[in-house]
Design an enzyme around this catalytic site. Structure first.
Site, PDB file in Angstrom:
ATOM      1  N   ALA A  69       0.840  -1.196   0.000  1.00  0.00           N
ATOM      2  CA  ALA A  69       0.000   0.000   0.000  1.00  0.00           C
ATOM      3  C   ALA A  69       0.869   1.238   0.000  1.00  0.00           C
ATOM      4  O   ALA A  69       2.024   1.208   0.435  1.00  0.00           O
ATOM      5  CB  ALA A  69      -0.922   0.001   1.219  1.00  0.00           C
ATOM      6  N   ASP A  70       0.293   2.328  -0.488  1.00  0.00           N
ATOM      7  CA  ASP A  70       0.955   3.619  -0.418  1.00  0.00           C
ATOM      8  C   ASP A  70      -0.105   4.678  -0.185  1.00  0.00           C
ATOM      9  O   ASP A  70      -1.115   4.725  -0.898  1.00  0.00           O
ATOM     10  CB  ASP A  70       1.718   3.921  -1.709  1.00  0.00           C
ATOM     11  CG  ASP A  70       2.599   5.140  -1.542  1.00  0.00           C
ATOM     12  OD1 ASP A  70       3.577   5.051  -0.778  1.00  0.00           O
ATOM     13  OD2 ASP A  70       2.277   6.190  -2.135  1.00  0.00           O
ATOM     14  N   THR A  71       0.109   5.504   0.825  1.00  0.00           N
ATOM     15  CA  THR A  71      -0.842   6.558   1.165  1.00  0.00           C
ATOM     16  C   THR A  71      -0.212   7.909   0.875  1.00  0.00           C
ATOM     17  O   THR A  71       0.927   8.160   1.261  1.00  0.00           O
ATOM     18  CB  THR A  71      -1.240   6.472   2.656  1.00  0.00           C
ATOM     19  OG1 THR A  71      -1.839   5.198   2.903  1.00  0.00           O
ATOM     20  CG2 THR A  71      -2.232   7.567   3.023  1.00  0.00           C
ATOM     21  N   GLY A 106      -3.368   3.793  -2.283  1.00  0.00           N
ATOM     22  CA  GLY A 106      -3.342   2.778  -3.332  1.00  0.00           C
ATOM     23  C   GLY A 106      -2.963   1.452  -2.689  1.00  0.00           C
ATOM     24  O   GLY A 106      -2.091   1.398  -1.820  1.00  0.00           O
TER      25      GLY A 106
END
Length: 186
Positions: A69-71, A106
């Site tokens: 994940a990437d925030t 994402g």
């Protein structure tokens, strides 16, 4: 869900969310270059980086689900990453003060060499923050590992956020509702 999950994140917030979902997982970390092409929308950036993180595992993992994940925090299409230092964190929080911004996470699930990516967007409305509140927060919590320089579950979120449109867990760092549905489909 009986799948074994590899969480490719050192984020204690993501780990806690998975525990609260009663999912069993192990943590495996790999260094990944998080740069991205300039022509992507913020939503595409979050998914691009999450997918890039999953690609680091593609050859090595076959019978487990890799969760990456990437925030990112976005205000007026300006992406705010993790702050470089205290001054940068203070600058970001001043920019967010009294305004709405978007938090975009994402997520990529890699399973049997297939990539399943999605994203979630939450609108976060900050009230006006004083310079003293911002400085005190940065000095005490040192939010240098957080996009946008804040954690919603920390003091600045508790005193500053007036409302959210969208998923709270997305703002924490993992849209658990969408994640659960995506895992069910695998």
């Amino acid at each position: 869900m009986n799948h074994k999950i590899i969480l490719a994140s050192k984020s204690p917030r993501r780990q806690e969310l998975l525990r609260l979902m009663d999912l069993e997982f192990r943590i495996v970390l790999k260094d990944v270059d998080e740069s991205y092409p300039d022509n992507l929308t913020p939503e595409e950036v979050a998914v691009y980086i999450a997918t890039k993180k999953a690609e680091a595992f593609d050859e090595a993992i076959t019978d487990e689900i890799v969760l990456t994940a990437d925030t990112i925090v976005c205000i007026d299409d300006l992406i705010l990453g993790k702050p470089e230092n205290a001054d940068h964190a203070i600058e970001m929080l001043r920019l967010l003060s009294g305004r709405m911004h978007r938090v975009i996470t994402g997520v990529c699930l890699l399973y049997k060499h297939q990539y399943h990516s999605f994203y979630d967007v939450s609108e976060v409305y900050f009230g006006k923050l004083s310079d003293e509140e911002i400085s005190s927060y940065v000095n005490k919590y040192q939010p240098f590992d957080k996009a946008g320089s804040y954690g919603i579950q920390e003091r600045i979120g508790l005193i500053g956020i007036e409302r959210i449109n969208g998923s709270y867990t997305n703002v924490v760092g993992l849209p658990t509702e969408k994640l659960y549905r995506a895992l069910e489909k695998l």
